[in-house]
Design a protein around this motif. Structure first.
Motif, PDB file in Angstrom:
ATOM      1  N   MET A 222      -5.056   7.471  -2.438  1.00 60.43           N
ATOM      2  CA  MET A 222      -4.218   6.477  -3.059  1.00 60.43           C
ATOM      3  C   MET A 222      -5.075   5.255  -3.303  1.00 60.43           C
ATOM      4  O   MET A 222      -5.795   4.824  -2.423  1.00 60.43           O
ATOM      5  N   ARG A 223      -4.967   4.723  -4.434  1.00 64.51           N
ATOM      6  CA  ARG A 223      -5.778   3.583  -4.790  1.00 64.51           C
ATOM      7  C   ARG A 223      -5.229   2.271  -4.243  1.00 64.51           C
ATOM      8  O   ARG A 223      -5.986   1.393  -3.890  1.00 64.51           O
ATOM      9  N   ALA A 224      -3.902   2.127  -4.186  1.00 64.86           N
ATOM     10  CA  ALA A 224      -3.371   0.842  -3.745  1.00 64.86           C
ATOM     11  C   ALA A 224      -1.945   0.968  -3.235  1.00 64.86           C
ATOM     12  O   ALA A 224      -1.171   1.770  -3.728  1.00 64.86           O
ATOM     13  N   ILE A 225      -1.668   0.146  -2.256  1.00 57.64           N
ATOM     14  CA  ILE A 225      -0.301  -0.080  -1.819  1.00 57.64           C
ATOM     15  C   ILE A 225      -0.107  -1.583  -1.932  1.00 57.64           C
ATOM     16  O   ILE A 225      -0.786  -2.356  -1.272  1.00 57.64           O
ATOM     17  N   ILE A 226       0.780  -1.980  -2.778  1.00 55.14           N
ATOM     18  CA  ILE A 226       1.076  -3.389  -2.939  1.00 55.14           C
ATOM     19  C   ILE A 226       2.444  -3.621  -2.338  1.00 55.14           C
ATOM     20  O   ILE A 226       3.420  -2.973  -2.724  1.00 55.14           O
ATOM     21  N   THR A 227       2.518  -4.505  -1.373  1.00 52.68           N
ATOM     22  CA  THR A 227       3.789  -4.806  -0.736  1.00 52.68           C
ATOM     23  C   THR A 227       4.325  -6.104  -1.327  1.00 52.68           C
ATOM     24  O   THR A 227       3.665  -7.124  -1.299  1.00 52.68           O
ATOM     25  N   GLU A 228       5.515  -6.019  -1.855  1.00 53.98           N
ATOM     26  CA  GLU A 228       6.186  -7.173  -2.436  1.00 53.98           C
ATOM     27  C   GLU A 228       7.383  -7.490  -1.536  1.00 53.98           C
ATOM     28  O   GLU A 228       8.222  -6.631  -1.300  1.00 53.98           O
ATOM     29  N   HIS A 229       7.418  -8.696  -1.019  1.00 53.97           N
ATOM     30  CA  HIS A 229       8.525  -9.080  -0.138  1.00 53.97           C
ATOM     31  C   HIS A 229       9.565  -9.848  -0.937  1.00 53.97           C
ATOM     32  O   HIS A 229       9.306 -10.940  -1.408  1.00 53.97           O
ATOM     33  N   ARG A 230      10.723  -9.230  -1.073  1.00 48.83           N
ATOM     34  CA  ARG A 230      11.865  -9.884  -1.698  1.00 48.83           C
ATOM     35  C   ARG A 230      12.795 -10.284  -0.563  1.00 48.83           C
ATOM     36  O   ARG A 230      12.610  -9.840   0.566  1.00 48.83           O
ATOM     37  N   PRO A 231      13.803 -11.100  -0.840  1.00 47.15           N
ATOM     38  CA  PRO A 231      14.717 -11.467   0.254  1.00 47.15           C
ATOM     39  C   PRO A 231      15.295 -10.225   0.944  1.00 47.15           C
ATOM     40  O   PRO A 231      15.949  -9.416   0.305  1.00 47.15           O
ATOM     41  N   ASP A 232      14.977 -10.064   2.203  1.00 50.29           N
ATOM     42  CA  ASP A 232      15.492  -8.979   3.054  1.00 50.29           C
ATOM     43  C   ASP A 232      15.021  -7.576   2.684  1.00 50.29           C
ATOM     44  O   ASP A 232      15.470  -6.613   3.283  1.00 50.29           O
TER      45      ASP A 232
ATOM     46  N   ALA B  74      -2.914   8.859   3.443  1.00 53.50           N
ATOM     47  CA  ALA B  74      -1.667   8.683   4.188  1.00 53.50           C
ATOM     48  C   ALA B  74      -1.803   7.689   5.338  1.00 53.50           C
ATOM     49  O   ALA B  74      -0.847   6.991   5.679  1.00 53.50           O
ATOM     50  N   ARG B  75      -2.984   7.589   5.922  1.00 51.84           N
ATOM     51  CA  ARG B  75      -3.196   6.651   7.036  1.00 51.84           C
ATOM     52  C   ARG B  75      -2.909   5.211   6.598  1.00 51.84           C
ATOM     53  O   ARG B  75      -2.308   4.439   7.319  1.00 51.84           O
ATOM     54  N   GLU B  76      -3.340   4.864   5.386  1.00 53.74           N
ATOM     55  CA  GLU B  76      -3.087   3.517   4.853  1.00 53.74           C
ATOM     56  C   GLU B  76      -1.584   3.264   4.735  1.00 53.74           C
ATOM     57  O   GLU B  76      -1.085   2.211   5.121  1.00 53.74           O
ATOM     58  N   LEU B  77      -0.858   4.250   4.226  1.00 59.30           N
ATOM     59  CA  LEU B  77       0.592   4.126   4.104  1.00 59.30           C
ATOM     60  C   LEU B  77       1.236   4.003   5.482  1.00 59.30           C
ATOM     61  O   LEU B  77       2.123   3.179   5.690  1.00 59.30           O
ATOM     62  N   GLN B  78       0.803   4.809   6.434  1.00 61.08           N
ATOM     63  CA  GLN B  78       1.354   4.746   7.789  1.00 61.08           C
ATOM     64  C   GLN B  78       1.148   3.367   8.405  1.00 61.08           C
ATOM     65  O   GLN B  78       2.028   2.846   9.095  1.00 61.08           O
ATOM     66  N   THR B  79       0.009   2.762   8.154  1.00 61.92           N
ATOM     67  CA  THR B  79      -0.279   1.425   8.679  1.00 61.92           C
ATOM     68  C   THR B  79       0.671   0.397   8.076  1.00 61.92           C
ATOM     69  O   THR B  79       1.229  -0.448   8.790  1.00 61.92           O
ATOM     70  N   VAL B  80       0.873   0.466   6.774  1.00 62.78           N
ATOM     71  CA  VAL B  80       1.773  -0.470   6.102  1.00 62.78           C
ATOM     72  C   VAL B  80       3.207  -0.266   6.596  1.00 62.78           C
ATOM     73  O   VAL B  80       3.914  -1.235   6.905  1.00 62.78           O
ATOM     74  N   LEU B  81       3.650   0.980   6.689  1.00 61.51           N
ATOM     75  CA  LEU B  81       5.004   1.253   7.178  1.00 61.51           C
ATOM     76  C   LEU B  81       5.184   0.775   8.616  1.00 61.51           C
ATOM     77  O   LEU B  81       6.225   0.221   8.965  1.00 61.51           O
TER      78      LEU B  81
END
Length: 113
Positions: free
Chosen positions: A1-11, A26-33
């Motif tokens: 996977m090239r990128a996981i961009i996390t966008e924080h919206r209200p709640d 998948a390790r990168e995704l697991q870390t973000v989750l």
């Protein structure tokens, strides 16, 4: 996977996945989750519009997070899957386990009901 961009919206956190989600990424995704699961009530929308491929290791990251999310009164939904991802999610039965929406805003609105 090239990128996981996390966008924080209200709640709600929106994860924009790009490229391929497989054993190597998948390790990168697991870390973000894992970080998002620290929230008192995790509400997560996974944007699949730019995800081209996903294998069982990638799917397992979502499945293993599901119980923690449910225990805390939160939810995880998918939005915008390409035809390949839509078929994959239905074939492995995740369409019954996670809500799948055509658009991110649809997923967020449904989660706020």
């Amino acid at each position: 996977m090239r990128a996981i961009i996390t966008e924080h919206r209200p709640d709600v956190a929106v994860l924009h996945l790009k490229g391929e989600l497989d054993a190597d990424s998948a390790r990168e995704l697991q870390t973000v989750l894992a970080e998002l699961l620290k929230r008192p009530v995790p509400r997560i929308v996974v944007d699949l519009t730019a995800l081209k491929f996903c294998d069982s290791v990638g799917l397992s990251a979502f499945i293993t997070s599901k119980q923690v999310i449910a225990d805390r009164g939160g939810w995880l939904s998918f939005a915008g899957p390409r035809p390949f991802m839509a078929r994959l999610l239905e074939t492995v039965g995740l369409g019954r386990y996670f809500a799948i929406f055509p658009e991110i805003d649809d997923a967020i609105a449904a989660g706020q009901l």
